[in-house]
Design a protein around this motif. Sequence first.
Motif: not given
Length: 175
Positions: A109-119, A122-125
């Motif tokens: 999920a983090a790999l899918l969402v992270r590009p849109y947050t630029r932070r 998501p990976t930390a969570v």
Amino acid sequence: MLISGPLLTPDHALSRALVRTLPDSVTERLSDLGNIPVAVPVLVLAMAYAARRGRPLAAGAAGLAMALVPALVIPFKEWTGRPGPLEPWAAGYFPSGHTATAAVAYLGAALLVRPYTRRAWPTAVALVLTGATAVGLVLRGWHWPLDVLASLLLCTPLLLAVAWVSRRSRRRSSG
């Protein structure tokens, strides 16, 4: 059956030192983070978000990775027949399916969402949720430390594939 070897003695010693050092009510909740009804909906939501944002291949890769988790874990469980720390009469504890489910669901999920947050959040969570699952399983006595480590190692190629597809689909959607 895994009954001897150089890693089992420290694995058992570490487990004996850690099991039940926190209340069962806490470790059970942490372990539950790796349950399918808890972890998989997080991935499904991230897949829907990525697909809606124009990255259906990345979403599909993450879904396929989750579908492959049982194909990786179950044969090892049957082959090794390893008993659990608190249930030496039972078998099928190596590797941890809960840890594998948590890793692929949350990190996928983090790999899918992270590009849109630029932070990095998501990976930390995702790392915290996956780590909490693994720690909960060991502290509760449902898995040996090597069971959860093996799950993380087994899932690494799946997650690397999701990351690769995610990068490629991001380039295509932006280019």
